[in-house]
Scaffold this motif. Structure first.
Motif, PDB file in Angstrom:
ATOM      1  N   ALA A 337       0.835  -1.204   0.000  1.00  0.00           N
ATOM      2  CA  ALA A 337       0.000   0.000   0.000  1.00  0.00           C
ATOM      3  C   ALA A 337       0.871   1.256   0.000  1.00  0.00           C
ATOM      4  CB  ALA A 337      -0.924  -0.010   1.218  1.00  0.00           C
ATOM      5  N   LEU A 338       1.955   1.213   0.773  1.00  0.00           N
ATOM      6  CA  LEU A 338       2.848   2.380   0.858  1.00  0.00           C
ATOM      7  C   LEU A 338       3.496   2.700  -0.487  1.00  0.00           C
ATOM      8  CD1 LEU A 338       4.364   4.484   2.678  1.00  0.00           C
ATOM      9  CD2 LEU A 338       6.167   2.775   2.899  1.00  0.00           C
ATOM     10  N   THR A 339       4.055   1.671  -1.150  1.00  0.00           N
ATOM     11  CA  THR A 339       4.745   1.934  -2.417  1.00  0.00           C
ATOM     12  C   THR A 339       3.783   2.554  -3.420  1.00  0.00           C
ATOM     13  OG1 THR A 339       4.290  -0.291  -3.187  1.00  0.00           O
ATOM     14  CG2 THR A 339       6.449   0.081  -2.284  1.00  0.00           C
ATOM     15  N   ARG A 340       2.540   2.054  -3.420  1.00  0.00           N
ATOM     16  CA  ARG A 340       1.610   2.570  -4.437  1.00  0.00           C
ATOM     17  C   ARG A 340       1.134   3.968  -4.112  1.00  0.00           C
ATOM     18  NH1 ARG A 340      -2.397  -2.061  -5.949  1.00  0.00           N
ATOM     19  NH2 ARG A 340      -3.434  -0.297  -6.900  1.00  0.00           N
ATOM     20  N   ILE A 341       0.847   4.236  -2.839  1.00  0.00           N
ATOM     21  CA  ILE A 341       0.331   5.572  -2.518  1.00  0.00           C
ATOM     22  C   ILE A 341       1.413   6.631  -2.727  1.00  0.00           C
ATOM     23  CG2 ILE A 341       0.868   5.765  -0.022  1.00  0.00           C
ATOM     24  CD1 ILE A 341      -2.524   6.619  -1.527  1.00  0.00           C
ATOM     25  N   MET A 342       2.675   6.256  -2.511  1.00  0.00           N
ATOM     26  CA  MET A 342       3.741   7.244  -2.649  1.00  0.00           C
ATOM     27  C   MET A 342       3.979   7.634  -4.109  1.00  0.00           C
ATOM     28  SD  MET A 342       4.517   8.164   0.351  1.00  0.00           S
ATOM     29  CE  MET A 342       6.021   9.139   0.232  1.00  0.00           C
ATOM     30  N   SER A 343       3.407   6.842  -5.032  1.00  0.00           N
ATOM     31  CA  SER A 343       3.535   7.279  -6.422  1.00  0.00           C
ATOM     32  C   SER A 343       2.183   7.612  -7.037  1.00  0.00           C
ATOM     33  CB  SER A 343       4.286   6.230  -7.241  1.00  0.00           C
ATOM     34  OG  SER A 343       3.771   4.964  -6.995  1.00  0.00           O
ATOM     35  N   ALA A 344       1.154   7.764  -6.204  1.00  0.00           N
ATOM     36  CA  ALA A 344      -0.168   8.121  -6.717  1.00  0.00           C
ATOM     37  C   ALA A 344      -0.227   9.632  -6.947  1.00  0.00           C
ATOM     38  CB  ALA A 344      -1.246   7.692  -5.724  1.00  0.00           C
ATOM     39  N   PRO A 345      -0.577  10.059  -8.147  1.00  0.00           N
ATOM     40  CA  PRO A 345      -0.473  11.484  -8.479  1.00  0.00           C
ATOM     41  C   PRO A 345      -1.389  12.407  -7.664  1.00  0.00           C
ATOM     42  CG  PRO A 345      -1.495  10.249 -10.279  1.00  0.00           C
ATOM     43  CD  PRO A 345      -1.017   9.247  -9.300  1.00  0.00           C
ATOM     44  N   ASP A 346      -2.513  11.896  -7.164  1.00  0.00           N
ATOM     45  CA  ASP A 346      -3.430  12.790  -6.447  1.00  0.00           C
ATOM     46  C   ASP A 346      -3.131  12.884  -4.959  1.00  0.00           C
ATOM     47  OD1 ASP A 346      -4.816  13.367  -8.757  1.00  0.00           O
ATOM     48  OD2 ASP A 346      -6.104  11.603  -8.533  1.00  0.00           O
ATOM     49  N   THR A 347      -2.089  12.241  -4.517  1.00  0.00           N
ATOM     50  CA  THR A 347      -1.799  12.209  -3.085  1.00  0.00           C
ATOM     51  C   THR A 347      -0.655  13.161  -2.771  1.00  0.00           C
ATOM     52  OG1 THR A 347      -2.390   9.900  -3.126  1.00  0.00           O
ATOM     53  CG2 THR A 347      -1.248  10.656  -1.175  1.00  0.00           C
ATOM     54  N   THR A 348      -0.808  13.932  -1.698  1.00  0.00           N
ATOM     55  CA  THR A 348       0.290  14.799  -1.283  1.00  0.00           C
ATOM     56  C   THR A 348       1.017  14.152  -0.098  1.00  0.00           C
ATOM     57  OG1 THR A 348      -1.231  15.995   0.124  1.00  0.00           O
ATOM     58  CG2 THR A 348      -0.765  16.980  -2.013  1.00  0.00           C
ATOM     59  N   THR A 349       2.255  14.539   0.084  1.00  0.00           N
ATOM     60  CA  THR A 349       3.033  14.041   1.213  1.00  0.00           C
ATOM     61  C   THR A 349       3.291  15.210   2.143  1.00  0.00           C
ATOM     62  OG1 THR A 349       4.094  12.450  -0.240  1.00  0.00           O
ATOM     63  CG2 THR A 349       5.189  12.868   1.842  1.00  0.00           C
ATOM     64  N   VAL A 350       2.941  15.066   3.411  1.00  0.00           N
ATOM     65  CA  VAL A 350       3.234  16.147   4.361  1.00  0.00           C
ATOM     66  C   VAL A 350       4.058  15.581   5.507  1.00  0.00           C
ATOM     67  CG1 VAL A 350       1.176  17.515   3.820  1.00  0.00           C
ATOM     68  CG2 VAL A 350       1.085  15.831   5.643  1.00  0.00           C
ATOM     69  N   PHE A 351       4.937  16.416   6.029  1.00  0.00           N
ATOM     70  CA  PHE A 351       5.815  15.959   7.098  1.00  0.00           C
ATOM     71  C   PHE A 351       5.322  16.484   8.427  1.00  0.00           C
ATOM     72  CE2 PHE A 351       8.242  15.861   3.179  1.00  0.00           C
ATOM     73  CZ  PHE A 351       8.591  14.512   3.194  1.00  0.00           C
ATOM     74  N   VAL A 352       5.221  15.588   9.389  1.00  0.00           N
ATOM     75  CA  VAL A 352       4.746  15.963  10.719  1.00  0.00           C
ATOM     76  C   VAL A 352       5.809  15.572  11.734  1.00  0.00           C
ATOM     77  CG1 VAL A 352       2.321  15.685  10.097  1.00  0.00           C
ATOM     78  CG2 VAL A 352       3.561  13.743  11.052  1.00  0.00           C
ATOM     79  N   GLY A 353       5.703  16.108  12.943  1.00  0.00           N
ATOM     80  CA  GLY A 353       6.674  15.766  13.988  1.00  0.00           C
ATOM     81  C   GLY A 353       7.997  16.411  13.669  1.00  0.00           C
ATOM     82  N   ASP A 354       8.856  16.576  14.679  1.00  0.00           N
ATOM     83  CA  ASP A 354      10.190  17.075  14.352  1.00  0.00           C
ATOM     84  C   ASP A 354      11.219  16.285  15.135  1.00  0.00           C
ATOM     85  OD1 ASP A 354      10.543  18.048  16.873  1.00  0.00           O
ATOM     86  OD2 ASP A 354       9.852  20.052  16.366  1.00  0.00           O
ATOM     87  N   GLY A 355      12.456  16.652  14.897  1.00  0.00           N
ATOM     88  CA  GLY A 355      13.606  15.921  15.385  1.00  0.00           C
ATOM     89  C   GLY A 355      13.473  15.277  16.753  1.00  0.00           C
ATOM     90  N   ASN A 356      13.107  16.038  17.761  1.00  0.00           N
ATOM     91  CA  ASN A 356      13.298  15.514  19.108  1.00  0.00           C
ATOM     92  C   ASN A 356      11.996  15.184  19.832  1.00  0.00           C
ATOM     93  OD1 ASN A 356      16.050  16.003  18.707  1.00  0.00           O
ATOM     94  ND2 ASN A 356      15.677  18.174  19.145  1.00  0.00           N
ATOM     95  N   ARG A 357      10.865  15.447  19.166  1.00  0.00           N
ATOM     96  CA  ARG A 357       9.620  15.327  19.915  1.00  0.00           C
ATOM     97  C   ARG A 357       9.211  13.888  20.210  1.00  0.00           C
ATOM     98  NH1 ARG A 357       4.889  18.167  17.344  1.00  0.00           N
ATOM     99  NH2 ARG A 357       6.392  19.235  16.061  1.00  0.00           N
ATOM    100  N   THR A 358       9.617  12.972  19.318  1.00  0.00           N
ATOM    101  CA  THR A 358       9.159  11.604  19.488  1.00  0.00           C
ATOM    102  C   THR A 358      10.057  10.867  20.467  1.00  0.00           C
ATOM    103  OG1 THR A 358       8.522  11.728  17.217  1.00  0.00           O
ATOM    104  CG2 THR A 358       8.431   9.576  18.221  1.00  0.00           C
ATOM    105  N   ARG A 359       9.471  10.418  21.542  1.00  0.00           N
ATOM    106  CA  ARG A 359      10.275   9.665  22.493  1.00  0.00           C
ATOM    107  C   ARG A 359      10.088   8.176  22.248  1.00  0.00           C
ATOM    108  NH1 ARG A 359       7.922  10.289  26.889  1.00  0.00           N
ATOM    109  NH2 ARG A 359       6.337  11.659  26.037  1.00  0.00           N
ATOM    110  N   VAL A 360      11.151   7.444  22.547  1.00  0.00           N
ATOM    111  CA  VAL A 360      11.111   6.011  22.314  1.00  0.00           C
ATOM    112  C   VAL A 360       9.965   5.381  23.094  1.00  0.00           C
ATOM    113  CG1 VAL A 360      12.458   3.898  22.457  1.00  0.00           C
ATOM    114  CG2 VAL A 360      13.584   6.051  21.964  1.00  0.00           C
ATOM    115  N   GLY A 361       9.674   5.942  24.277  1.00  0.00           N
ATOM    116  CA  GLY A 361       8.619   5.397  25.130  1.00  0.00           C
ATOM    117  C   GLY A 361       7.257   5.407  24.472  1.00  0.00           C
ATOM    118  N   SER A 362       7.112   6.186  23.415  1.00  0.00           N
ATOM    119  CA  SER A 362       5.782   6.273  22.808  1.00  0.00           C
ATOM    120  C   SER A 362       5.584   5.255  21.693  1.00  0.00           C
ATOM    121  CB  SER A 362       5.563   7.686  22.268  1.00  0.00           C
ATOM    122  OG  SER A 362       6.518   7.970  21.269  1.00  0.00           O
TER     123      SER A 362
END
Ligand SMILES: *Cc1c(COP(=O)(O)O)cnc(C)c1O
Length: 373
Positions: A337-362
């Protein structure tokens, strides 16, 4: 925000790479980040490098060119054997190519001489997956030929597993592969710098209690991106499985009853038929379909099930809260599903989260973890 969109948490990807690099480095194995599932997305590639991947690899020249256009100056390998018709592009954009046909290597040599460059060659060896690779008994002779060509330089050998066969490599096979590097050196001279043992399906082996021999590299895509073992689908201990989320939108919600026109369909019709509906049910449509992704590879939110999908529509039932028009539905994806959606023309890619916010505990533990050293 527009839908469909793929939300990518780069800090989770970075974490996954760091974790894999740390564990594999104890075995003397480097990590090449494979970007083909994300069509060579430069931001995701950068996260892989920041997490400690030594270099990048992709199966398509167009993806490598995308990385180069975005300024990638690291070593990039082409891991699908080049097309004869593409040798000039290959030597221009790829430092290393993985090869299994002498004729292609000869043409790469000609193209590199033309471009006044040197193409580094890794020979792909068939070790049982029956996808690509030279037969082990032919390796020595081919290596010898490559060594004698101008414009190319033999750098090492590689094998690939579990892509076509779905079988992960066993210890004996990997030992044979490792021994081939020494045998090849004995035949043709140059030190086998790269002994690339395989992909994400090799992690069980690479981190197991046995010797990893001369294997000093793995090419990892799925483990980094989805945190899962490709064969079992299980979460790899300590890795995030939700770095990617597909967000789709509800475009219809209605109660649909048994009196459905489907019953009138000619019984000889080849179109797939829905089962007759017994109870009045609330059904919703989300605006994503088989043209966008592998619907069977989606995980729907708790309480929501997929009734069926066509090229542009996916019909869902929600047993918890009813879906309203315009609601966003968040879906998890498998590799297909990932490979196909990443090349689907109508889908946009947005980046969320930043460098340090994600803790391993989560990190959510969704299932049994792969045992890692
Ligand atoms: C796709 C691919 C990989 C990466 O596979 P993952 O299962 O995503 O880790 C590695 N090597 C080759 C030759 C490939 O085609």
């Amino acid at each position: 925000m527009t839908t469909p969109r793929v939300e990518v948490d780069l800090s989770k990807i970075r974490h996954n790479v760091e974790c894999l690099v740390r564990r594999l480095s104890l075995r003397g194995i480097s990590v090449t980040g494979v970007t083909k599932a994300v069509r060579g997305n430069p931001s995701i590639a950068r996260a892989m490098l920041e997490g400690g991947a030594t270099d990048l690899a992709d199966a398509r020249v167009s993806n490598v060119e995308r990385l180069r256009k975005a300024g990638a100056r690291c070593v990039v390998s082409l891991i699908r054997t080049p097309m004869l018709s593409q040798v000039d592009q290959v030597v221009r954009s790829c430092d290393i190519s993985y090869n299994s046909e002498v004729e292609v290597i000869e043409q790469l040599a000609v193209a590199s001489c033309r471009a006044k460059t040197i193409q580094k060659i890794v020979l792909m060896v068939e070790m049982g997956d029956l996808r690509e690779g030279l037969m082990p008994e032919d390796l020595g002779a081919v290596a010898q030929k490559v060594v004698e060509m101008h414009g190319v330089e033999l750098k090492g050998i590689a094998a690939n597993f579990a892509c076509l066969s779905g079988v992960s490599p066993d210890v004996a096979t990997m030992q044979n592969f490792s021994d081939l590097s020494t045998e090849t050196e004995a035949v043709c001279g140059p030190f086998m710098e790269i002994v690339s043992g395989g992909n994400s399906s090799n992690l069980q082996w690479a981190l197991g209690p046995w010797s990893t021999g001369r294997v000093n590299n793995l090419r990892l895509g799925e483990a980094i991106l989805l945190g899962r073992d490709p064969i079992s689908g299980d979460q790899i201990g300590g890795l995030f499985t939700d770095a990617f989320t597909l967000v789709s939108e509800v475009i219809e919600t209605k109660v649909k009853t048994a009196h459905s026109p489907v019953a009138l369909v000619d019984p000889t019709s080849r179109l797939p038929r829905l089962r007759p509906i017994c109870d009045p049910l609330i059904r919703s449509i989300i605006s994503i379909g088989r043209q966008d992704t592998d619907i069977d590879g989606l995980t729907f939110p708790p309480g929501m099930t997929c009734t069926g999908a066509t090229s542009d529509h996916t019909v869902v039932r929600s047993t918890l809260t009813p879906l309203r028009l315009g609601n966003e539905v968040r879906l998890q994806m498998n590799y297909s599903a990932l490979t196909r959606i990443m090349s689907a023309p109508d889908t946009t890619t947005v980046f969320v989260g930043d460098g340090n916010r994600t803790r391993v505990g989560s990190i959510k533990r969704s299932g049994p973890s792969l045992q890692l050293v």
